[in-house]
Design an enzyme around this catalytic site. Structure first.
Site, PDB file in Angstrom:
ATOM      1  N   GLY A  27       0.830  -1.205   0.000  1.00 50.06           N
ATOM      2  CA  GLY A  27       0.000   0.000   0.000  1.00 50.06           C
ATOM      3  C   GLY A  27       0.861   1.249   0.000  1.00 50.06           C
TER       4      GLY A  27
ATOM      5  N   VAL B 222      18.378   7.875  -2.431  1.00 48.13           N
ATOM      6  CA  VAL B 222      19.178   8.230  -3.619  1.00 48.13           C
ATOM      7  C   VAL B 222      20.273   9.225  -3.247  1.00 48.13           C
ATOM      8  CG1 VAL B 222      19.099   9.402  -5.866  1.00 48.13           C
ATOM      9  CG2 VAL B 222      17.329   7.725  -5.254  1.00 48.13           C
TER      10      VAL B 222
ATOM     11  N   GLY C  96       5.291  -1.793   4.053  1.00 47.96           N
ATOM     12  CA  GLY C  96       4.668  -2.187   5.307  1.00 47.96           C
ATOM     13  C   GLY C  96       4.913  -3.645   5.661  1.00 47.96           C
TER      14      GLY C  96
ATOM     15  N   ASP D 124      -0.830   2.198   8.290  1.00 45.21           N
ATOM     16  CA  ASP D 124      -1.511   1.425   9.342  1.00 45.21           C
ATOM     17  C   ASP D 124      -0.809   1.498  10.705  1.00 45.21           C
ATOM     18  OD1 ASP D 124      -3.083   0.674   7.198  1.00 45.21           O
ATOM     19  OD2 ASP D 124      -2.022  -1.216   6.888  1.00 45.21           O
TER      20      ASP D 124
ATOM     21  N   GLU E  32     -11.548   0.433   9.883  1.00 46.94           N
ATOM     22  CA  GLU E  32     -12.062  -0.481   8.852  1.00 46.94           C
ATOM     23  C   GLU E  32     -11.933  -1.943   9.265  1.00 46.94           C
ATOM     24  OE1 GLU E  32      -9.814  -0.345   5.181  1.00 46.94           O
ATOM     25  OE2 GLU E  32      -7.919  -0.691   6.193  1.00 46.94           O
TER      26      GLU E  32
ATOM     27  N   GLN F 195      -7.445   8.851   2.213  1.00 51.34           N
ATOM     28  CA  GLN F 195      -6.407   9.040   3.230  1.00 51.34           C
ATOM     29  C   GLN F 195      -4.999   8.836   2.690  1.00 51.34           C
ATOM     30  OE1 GLN F 195      -8.734   6.465   6.023  1.00 51.34           O
ATOM     31  NE2 GLN F 195      -7.126   7.215   7.333  1.00 51.34           N
TER      32      GLN F 195
HETATM   33  P1  ADP Z   1       2.070  -3.984   2.756  1.00 51.84           P
HETATM   34  O1  ADP Z   1       3.545  -4.010   2.558  1.00 51.84           O
HETATM   35  O2  ADP Z   1       1.492  -2.624   2.557  1.00 51.84           O
HETATM   36  O3  ADP Z   1       1.655  -4.637   4.054  1.00 51.84           O
HETATM   37  P2  ADP Z   1       1.074  -6.351   1.281  1.00 51.84           P
HETATM   38  O4  ADP Z   1       0.716  -7.103   2.512  1.00 51.84           O
HETATM   39  O5  ADP Z   1       0.096  -6.370   0.162  1.00 51.84           O
HETATM   40  O6  ADP Z   1       1.400  -4.823   1.554  1.00 51.84           O
HETATM   41  O7  ADP Z   1       2.456  -6.954   0.730  1.00 51.84           O
HETATM   42  C1  ADP Z   1       3.083  -6.379  -0.393  1.00 51.84           C
HETATM   43  C2  ADP Z   1       3.835  -7.418  -1.169  1.00 51.84           C
HETATM   44  O8  ADP Z   1       4.872  -8.003  -0.353  1.00 51.84           O
HETATM   45  C3  ADP Z   1       3.031  -8.619  -1.637  1.00 51.84           C
HETATM   46  O9  ADP Z   1       2.250  -8.369  -2.780  1.00 51.84           O
HETATM   47  C4  ADP Z   1       4.144  -9.612  -1.937  1.00 51.84           C
HETATM   48  O10 ADP Z   1       4.759  -9.314  -3.183  1.00 51.84           O
HETATM   49  C5  ADP Z   1       5.147  -9.312  -0.823  1.00 51.84           C
HETATM   50  N1  ADP Z   1       4.959 -10.296   0.257  1.00 51.84           N
HETATM   51  C6  ADP Z   1       3.996 -10.305   1.216  1.00 51.84           C
HETATM   52  N2  ADP Z   1       4.092 -11.404   1.991  1.00 51.84           N
HETATM   53  C7  ADP Z   1       5.136 -12.123   1.499  1.00 51.84           C
HETATM   54  C8  ADP Z   1       5.735 -13.370   1.845  1.00 51.84           C
HETATM   55  N3  ADP Z   1       5.273 -14.123   2.856  1.00 51.84           N
HETATM   56  N4  ADP Z   1       6.793 -13.771   1.111  1.00 51.84           N
HETATM   57  C9  ADP Z   1       7.267 -13.030   0.098  1.00 51.84           C
HETATM   58  N5  ADP Z   1       6.723 -11.879  -0.286  1.00 51.84           N
HETATM   59  C10 ADP Z   1       5.685 -11.405   0.397  1.00 51.84           C
END
Ligand code: ADP
Length: 323
Positions: free
Chosen positions: A11, A24, A102, A127, A222, A255
């Site tokens: 996100g 950078v 995240g 979050d 949410e 947001q």
């Molecule tokens: P955020 O980082 O905002 O929490 P997500 O939970 O959607 O977002 O995770 C973002 C991306 O991180 C996923 O689409 C995937 O590519 C990678 N990712 C998440 N969990 C795993 C995992 N267990 N192993 C490898 N890559 C992961």
């Protein structure tokens, strides 16, 4: 170390651009070439990388979102997908990676580091559910957007004797809802860490009505089981339960798109710099975060699969202030 790459994943969060800029410019100042990966892990697998110089990251700090793009990439969850990413990095002579993202993204960082590749994560999510950092990039902006909406809705709520439910983002974490609720003087905060039944919510709103309040503001996370939709459905089926005429507003992605606050730009600049410093110190498999105003690193192994607990004393504060 001569060449590193940076990506934003999961996100998007306001302040990500400032973090890229910091990576950078810190890298270049240390004599390192920095590449930007487009669209998170998807761009790593598709070999979409661009060389970035100081000017390429000029004039982006004030923008929300991420100019590199972000994505969710299921393929990266497979060992084959991650191996393809590593092959592209090796072919380009890129020796280490900075991942701005995240909880899910840092799980990806951890998995990649477990394959022997140097990776450093930067704590970035609206979050604020990541262990290893008191606060994460984007949270302050998200709270401020929610607060502005609450302030505005209060005006119309008071004019029409209404109860407004404002649903804010935060996935399974009630942090943004709670902070915006306290700062916005909400009559109630509904969060996953303190679930409430629709009857309990109605009862508390009714109590505010009976105390003579001319409006009621309820901030709902949410991730709460009884989110704004469920609550408003309950109120529709039980007219008179609250005393007020209830309405719901779901803020959703509004947001995320805001201009980052000063606080988020500063945090992102410090964490971006900290990520490059960590790599130069030979660290890998760590998350760069902030604790007690100090930039710190925490092993990713200690944070993956966890959700930072909420300080529930703040929930008690919100309750007391609403009386
Ligand atoms: P955020 O980082 O905002 O929490 P997500 O939970 O959607 O977002 O995770 C973002 C991306 O991180 C996923 O689409 C995937 O590519 C990678 N990712 C998440 N969990 C795993 C995992 N267990 N192993 C490898 N890559 C992961």
């Amino acid at each position: 170390m001569q060449r590193i790459a940076v990506l934003t994943s999961g996100g998007d969060a306001p302040g990500m651009n400032a973090a890229i800029r910091a990576v950078v410019r810190t890298g270049i100042a240390a004599g390192i070439e920095v590449y930007g990966v487009r669209n998170g892990y998807a761009g790593l697998i598709a070999d979409e990388m661009i060389y970035l110089d100081r000017r390429d990251v000029g004039n982006i700090m004030q923008l929300g979102g991420t100019f590199l793009g972000s994505a969710r990439c299921p393929e990266f969850m497979t060992i084959e997908g991650r191996q393809r990413a590593l092959d592209h990095l090796a072919a380009r002579g890129i020796e280490a990676l900075v991942v701005i993202g995240g909880n899910g993204s840092q799980t990806g960082s951890y998995e990649l580091s477990q394959m022997g590749y140097p990776v450093v994560g930067v704590a970035s999510t609206i979050d604020n559910d990541l262990e290893g950092s008191d606060i994460t990039i984007g949270v302050d902006t998200a709270i401020n957007v929610a607060l502005e909406a609450i302030d505005r809705l209060k005006v119309t709520a008071a004019s029409h004797r209404r109860a407004f439910l404002v649903e804010v983002m935060g996935r399974k974490c009630g942090y943004v809802a709670l902070m915006a609720g306290i700062a916005g003087g909400a009559e109630m905060v509904v969060i996953p860490e303190r679930e409430m039944s629709p009857e309990q919510v109605a009862h508390q709103i009714k109590a505010a009505y009976d105390r003579g309040k001319n409006h009621a503001m309820v901030v709902v996370a949410e991730g709460a089981v009884n989110n704004a939709k469920k609550l408003i459905d309950y109120f529709a089926a039980n007219p008179g339960a609250t005393g007020f005429s209830p309405r719901a507003t779901i803020l959703g992605h509004v947001q995320r798109g805001a201009l980052p606050t000063a606080s988020d730009r500063l945090l992102a600049s410090r964490l971006g710099e900290g990520a490059v410093r960590a790599l130069l110190d030979g660290k890998s498999g760590v998350l760069v975060g902030i604790r007690d105003d100090q930039i710190v690193t925490t092993p990713l192994a200690e944070i993956v699969g966890k959700q930072k607990p909420l300080d529930l004393r703040l929930f008690d504060l919100a309750q007391m202030m609403a009386q």
